[in-house]
Design a protein around this motif. Structure first.
Motif, PDB file in Angstrom:
ATOM      1  N   GLY A   1      17.403  77.777  46.415  1.00  0.00           N
ATOM      2  CA  GLY A   1      16.222  78.326  47.067  1.00  0.00           C
ATOM      3  C   GLY A   1      14.998  78.199  46.180  1.00  0.00           C
ATOM      4  O   GLY A   1      15.097  78.247  44.959  1.00  0.00           O
TER       5      GLY A   1
ATOM      6  N   ILE B   1       8.146  80.218  47.594  1.00  0.00           N
ATOM      7  CA  ILE B   1       6.790  79.697  47.788  1.00  0.00           C
ATOM      8  C   ILE B   1       5.936  80.788  48.411  1.00  0.00           C
ATOM      9  O   ILE B   1       6.445  81.645  49.143  1.00  0.00           O
ATOM     10  CB  ILE B   1       6.773  78.421  48.679  1.00  0.00           C
ATOM     11  CG1 ILE B   1       7.253  78.749  50.102  1.00  0.00           C
ATOM     12  CG2 ILE B   1       7.612  77.322  48.083  1.00  0.00           C
ATOM     13  CD1 ILE B   1       7.047  77.583  51.070  1.00  0.00           C
TER      14      ILE B   1
ATOM     15  N   GLN C   1       1.045  79.085  52.303  1.00  0.00           N
ATOM     16  CA  GLN C   1       1.310  78.054  51.309  1.00  0.00           C
ATOM     17  C   GLN C   1       0.676  76.734  51.725  1.00  0.00           C
ATOM     18  O   GLN C   1       0.302  76.556  52.877  1.00  0.00           O
ATOM     19  CB  GLN C   1       2.817  77.846  51.190  1.00  0.00           C
ATOM     20  CG  GLN C   1       3.550  77.614  52.528  1.00  0.00           C
ATOM     21  CD  GLN C   1       3.980  76.200  52.818  1.00  0.00           C
ATOM     22  OE1 GLN C   1       4.263  75.424  51.928  1.00  0.00           O
ATOM     23  NE2 GLN C   1       4.025  75.843  54.107  1.00  0.00           N
TER      24      GLN C   1
ATOM     25  N   TYR D   1       4.829  71.916  50.371  1.00  0.00           N
ATOM     26  CA  TYR D   1       6.031  72.609  49.895  1.00  0.00           C
ATOM     27  C   TYR D   1       7.045  72.804  51.008  1.00  0.00           C
ATOM     28  O   TYR D   1       8.202  72.431  50.864  1.00  0.00           O
ATOM     29  CB  TYR D   1       5.649  73.939  49.220  1.00  0.00           C
ATOM     30  CG  TYR D   1       4.898  73.680  47.944  1.00  0.00           C
ATOM     31  CD1 TYR D   1       5.562  73.266  46.808  1.00  0.00           C
ATOM     32  CD2 TYR D   1       3.513  73.758  47.899  1.00  0.00           C
ATOM     33  CE1 TYR D   1       4.873  72.958  45.636  1.00  0.00           C
ATOM     34  CE2 TYR D   1       2.808  73.460  46.738  1.00  0.00           C
ATOM     35  CZ  TYR D   1       3.494  73.054  45.613  1.00  0.00           C
ATOM     36  OH  TYR D   1       2.818  72.726  44.472  1.00  0.00           O
ATOM     37  N   SER D   2       6.604  73.368  52.131  1.00  0.00           N
ATOM     38  CA  SER D   2       7.561  73.572  53.229  1.00  0.00           C
ATOM     39  C   SER D   2       8.116  72.230  53.701  1.00  0.00           C
ATOM     40  O   SER D   2       9.308  72.106  53.994  1.00  0.00           O
ATOM     41  CB  SER D   2       6.902  74.336  54.383  1.00  0.00           C
ATOM     42  OG  SER D   2       5.675  73.749  54.743  1.00  0.00           O
TER      43      SER D   2
ATOM     44  N   SER E   1       8.495  69.418  51.937  1.00  0.00           N
ATOM     45  CA  SER E   1       9.417  68.835  50.952  1.00  0.00           C
ATOM     46  C   SER E   1      10.724  69.618  50.897  1.00  0.00           C
ATOM     47  O   SER E   1      11.800  69.031  50.744  1.00  0.00           O
ATOM     48  CB  SER E   1       8.772  68.805  49.566  1.00  0.00           C
ATOM     49  OG  SER E   1       7.585  68.045  49.606  1.00  0.00           O
ATOM     50  N   LEU E   2      10.648  70.929  51.029  1.00  0.00           N
ATOM     51  CA  LEU E   2      11.885  71.722  51.028  1.00  0.00           C
ATOM     52  C   LEU E   2      12.743  71.328  52.226  1.00  0.00           C
ATOM     53  O   LEU E   2      13.962  71.165  52.104  1.00  0.00           O
ATOM     54  CB  LEU E   2      11.568  73.222  51.049  1.00  0.00           C
ATOM     55  CG  LEU E   2      10.823  73.775  49.808  1.00  0.00           C
ATOM     56  CD1 LEU E   2      10.580  75.275  49.955  1.00  0.00           C
ATOM     57  CD2 LEU E   2      11.578  73.494  48.522  1.00  0.00           C
ATOM     58  N   ALA E   3      12.098  71.150  53.378  1.00  0.00           N
ATOM     59  CA  ALA E   3      12.842  70.711  54.563  1.00  0.00           C
ATOM     60  C   ALA E   3      13.459  69.337  54.316  1.00  0.00           C
ATOM     61  O   ALA E   3      14.641  69.099  54.584  1.00  0.00           O
ATOM     62  CB  ALA E   3      11.916  70.676  55.776  1.00  0.00           C
TER      63      ALA E   3
ATOM     64  N   GLU F   1      16.280  75.602  50.361  1.00  0.00           N
ATOM     65  CA  GLU F   1      15.990  76.813  51.122  1.00  0.00           C
ATOM     66  C   GLU F   1      14.572  77.301  50.801  1.00  0.00           C
ATOM     67  O   GLU F   1      14.222  77.476  49.634  1.00  0.00           O
ATOM     68  CB  GLU F   1      17.029  77.883  50.751  1.00  0.00           C
ATOM     69  CG  GLU F   1      17.239  78.960  51.767  1.00  0.00           C
ATOM     70  CD  GLU F   1      17.946  78.481  53.037  1.00  0.00           C
ATOM     71  OE1 GLU F   1      17.783  79.132  54.065  1.00  0.00           O
ATOM     72  OE2 GLU F   1      18.659  77.432  52.980  1.00  0.00           O
ATOM     73  N   GLN F   2      13.781  77.519  51.827  1.00  0.00           N
ATOM     74  CA  GLN F   2      12.444  78.056  51.615  1.00  0.00           C
ATOM     75  C   GLN F   2      12.526  79.574  51.528  1.00  0.00           C
ATOM     76  O   GLN F   2      12.988  80.236  52.441  1.00  0.00           O
ATOM     77  CB  GLN F   2      11.525  77.643  52.773  1.00  0.00           C
ATOM     78  CG  GLN F   2      10.161  78.317  52.718  1.00  0.00           C
ATOM     79  CD  GLN F   2       9.237  77.865  53.844  1.00  0.00           C
ATOM     80  OE1 GLN F   2       9.213  76.694  54.229  1.00  0.00           O
ATOM     81  NE2 GLN F   2       8.467  78.791  54.382  1.00  0.00           N
TER      82      GLN F   2
ATOM     83  N   GLY G   1      10.099  82.551  51.202  1.00  0.00           N
ATOM     84  CA  GLY G   1       8.674  82.906  51.225  1.00  0.00           C
ATOM     85  C   GLY G   1       8.413  84.266  50.595  1.00  0.00           C
ATOM     86  O   GLY G   1       9.193  85.195  50.777  1.00  0.00           O
TER      87      GLY G   1
END
Lengths: 522, 522
Positions: A208, A211, A215, A219-220, A222-224, A229-230, A232
């Motif tokens: 995880g 972020i 944001q 970031y969201s 690239s995490l996807a 795991e994002q 927040g």
């Protein structure tokens, strides 16, 4: 597998495709092609890559700064070119931090050096200042065969890495090792490369990454893309997007139930939120990161963009070094870019990451991974060099450089103030002071009937609002949904980049639209 | 998890780190740091990213073109600079297709346009041909705010995409849609973006990608990085690195036992093997791909580099279009770069992919994914524009452009011939004709005692040979192991890029070394 495909209507197909970034004519073609193939499952089945078997992470990925609204804005621009009648004359793109596109003038020194390294005959023949010529010679001397057309080392030209390390050392008052500076084609690449190191489902749990919410959607996205795991954590709008350790603890505790939280992203100055963290705040974040053994991503690409009285940029590295030796083990990656600051050279794609406290063998693996991509653009590295080592006092380009730099930053400061003041005069708007970066992220209160209308249109209320704004005024902003926001609140991000006259015009139009919109749905 | 770490010796650590791309001083620091932490498990455990929990795919990734041998070559260069005595005066880097670094002169038109778009004052003030100025104006007109410092569309500037599509149409005699051309910062990025689409373990089986053996190691590295299955098919050295459908069938059938084979990579002209596929061969490959529903990656970055009499470049797209309408469904991605050909502009990072027959919604997802990376370098795109639309007959820059282009290609042709002839005169060497691209990949027969010595040194025999060559002569080539080779055979890849005089010198030194080496181990 393709035979499981479900037929969808033309309108639905068009919606789906619009939402993932197709231009209108491409959408049209897609729909036609899909229809022609729907009647023939054999034909469909002949494709190797379909929506059913594509990388599922790619399907999940979203990037609002270039999302459906921005695609619609480009369509409108084309319609205007073709003579379509609209209630406005032009699209104002306040969606992306693209300074030159909004009329900011390039820094002469950077561009003269670029011209000289591109066409070295200019060094002898051209009418350029001596320090420009010398810089071009230095860079060419560090290139294979004296040409910017040669590959550099994968982590960048040693000379430029040394200059970047010197810049960091000057900035922080603490030494920086050039071997720990890795150049990249823009900060985004460097951020993604570092995030990718975390992909490892240790003990069957995903890694995880914390972020901020709101944001920057790289970031969201690239995490996807990486299946991370994002996690927040909310910034507190009431305290000027403050970052509290209580909220960090809450978020961490919650996430630890289902993933291994391994890293923490902080954006300072904030994007989209515009706050500048205090030194005390940074110290608290570092204590939190150390306690929980988190790798810190310090997105500091707006380090030159600080406007508010009393605000000052402190790098995470500087604060880390001054917190005491027990923080020496903490891992930190600090990102910098030539796309922001006073230079705004987005199109050149130059950036770097400084790696602090990273395990040497991990760093070696990161550098190995980077090597397969050959090298960052050498002209982008040239721009990085000019930013890391600008003309020094007494050198021929110094006066112009300082004049141009100051003019850009002063004007941005003025615009940051103007935009906040205007928004706060508008009913239902609440906008925190823009201490830094290039954006305002006001909250808007929408009439309940507008929220209902949005629901009926199957859009988030802020998306509904932003689309109406675009269609009626040509102003393109990014709805808060794209960055994340506290449930039940609505926002949008606008850049402060339109030049003063255009910004004033934009704000006047905005005001009139908002009054009309509010009236319509009250 | 960190407590499971196993202690390794200084020498072993040094070997590991060398093998993953560290410079010597960085290796030294790594070893020292590792030793200091080995004694203290608590300290080790405080790192968020360690070799134990790093992305395991990154550990597996290898990229020989910039591997341990090349790192050692850089060390030797530094040693020579510091005055170390060696049996040679300089390192000859024949490991990487880096034309300008080996003395190839840039194409004037490209560099003049680059200078003008970088510093537009030159358009009016500078002494440049009219077509250079016009091209610079056209490109700036297609940039936001008239600056190359603005972000372009993520898939590239529309004008440049249109020029690339025109280029493809001219080349093939078949239309190309500009919307299907996606610009990138070098071909590598485009290749990786397309490979990434395949990451999906449909039915619990990994996706497999067929790649030639020998291959260009970007493929093996990217497959490792993305966790895709590498499915090798052998090129037949005896028939000048021929590509037979029998071998494709064998390889496919074998791989289907454990993975879903979904794509096929062909490199034409071949890297590292230098063959140019015949039209019939391409037809056979396309039939095979269609029959087995494989997505075809056509790596055609060497399309301008064809030297041998009777050899001709046919694009996969052209052959596909001419095979008949039933091939219309086949999916093909064709890659192009400004790093190779006659321009050799590696450092500028410009390239493109043409997507043929891709499902529109898959393509939309690819474009969406690309959008999060903002845009390819605009100066790289400028170079792409110059290559896609070179000066036309009658325009002021035409004569010089054709002269420079011809000189580069003629000289490469001559060197391709020289290198093959020389190698084939050397005992134990066998080198196929270099029909195209920029490399020779001779096989070498090594005396059994050399093979034993290699084993004792825990090195592959070709790696052992290449290291000895480097240490004794300063010549840096890449061992066949890095590309893959038929078991029991040994090869190396050398570029044909050293300028003629240097190449001759290199071949003389090589010959003397090989005689000495063979004698020593006979």
């Amino acid at each position: 597998m393709s035979s499981m495909r479900i037929m969808i209507s033309r309108a639905a197909a068009s919606r789906v495709l619009s939402s993932v970034g197709k231009l209108p004519e491409e959408v049209e073609r897609a729909v036609l092609l899909s229809r022609s193939t729907f009647g023939n499952i054999r034909t469909m089945a002949s494709k190797a890559i379909t929506i059913e078997n594509i990388n599922p992470n790619i399907l999940k990925l979203e990037y609002a700064v270039r999302g459906p609204l921005v695609i619609r804005a480009a369509e409108i621009e084309k319609e205007l070119e073709k003579g379509a009648k609209k209630p406005f004359k032009r699209v104002i793109k306040a969606n992306i931090g693209d300074a030159h596109a909004m009329g900011q003038v390039p820094i002469t020194f950077i561009r003269q050096v670029l011209a000289c390294v591109s066409y070295p005959e200019l060094i002898d023949k051209g009418d350029f200042p001596a320090d420009v010529k010398q810089r071009a010679r230095d860079i060419l001397g560090a290139c294979g065969g004296g040409s910017v057309g040669s590959y550099s080392a994968s982590h960048g030209i040693e000379l430029v890495r040394r200059h970047a390390a010197d810049y960091i050392a000057r900035r922080d008052g603490h030494p920086a090792r050039w071997q720990d500076v890795c150049l990249s084609s823009g900060a985004s690449t460097a951020i993604k490369n570092c995030l990718q190191l975390l992909c490892n489902d240790v003990g069957g749990k995903k890694s995880g990454v914390m972020i901020p919410i709101p944001q920057y959607p790289l970031y969201s996205a690239s995490l996807a893309e990486y299946g991370l795991e994002q996690v927040g954590y909310y910034l507190d709008e009431k305290t000027n997007w403050g970052l509290s350790t209580e909220e960090l603890e809450r978020s961490l505790k919650e996430a630890q139930k289902h993933c291994n939280v391994r890293a923490l992203v902080v954006i300072n100055p904030g994007n989209p939120t515009g706050q500048v963290l205090t030194r005390e705040n940074i110290e608290a974040v570092l204590r939190f990161a150390r306690e929980h053994r988190l790798f810190v991503f310090a997105d500091e690409v707006y380090q030159d963009n600080v406007y508010a009285d009393g605000s000052q940029f402190f790098s995470f590295k500087k604060v880390l070094r001054e917190l005491g030796p027990e923080f020496g083990e903490l891992e930190l990656a600090s990102f910098m870019s030539v796309s922001k600051g006073y230079m705004g050279e987005c199109g050149l794609r130059g950036g770097w990451v400084e790696l602090v406290g990273m395990e040497p063998d991990v760093q070696a693996n990161l550098y190995k991974c980077v090597s397969a991509m050959l090298c960052p653009t050498v002209l982008g590295q040239t721009a990085v060099d000019c930013v890391a080592k600008p003309p020094a006092k007494g050198e021929p380009s110094y006066d112009l450089w300082i004049k141009e730099k100051t003019a850009v930053l002063d004007s941005l400061k003025e615009r940051a103030k103007m935009i906040v003041e205007t928004f706060n005069q508008m009913q239902g708007f609440k906008c925190n002071i823009v201490q830094g970066a290039m954006y305002a992220f006001p909250s808007i209160s929408l009439p309940p009937r507008a929220v209902d209308a949005a629901r009926a249109a199957r859009q988030a209320p802020d998306v509904f609002y932003a689309f109406r704004l675009l269609e009626e005024t040509g102003i393109c902003v990014v709805p808060g949904t794209g960055f994340g926001q506290y449930p039940g609140t609505y926002h949008f991000r606008t850049t402060i980049l339109p030049q003063p006259a255009l910004l004033k015009e934009m704000l006047d139009i905005f005001k009139a639209f908002h009054e009309k919109f509010t009236k319509e749905y009250s």
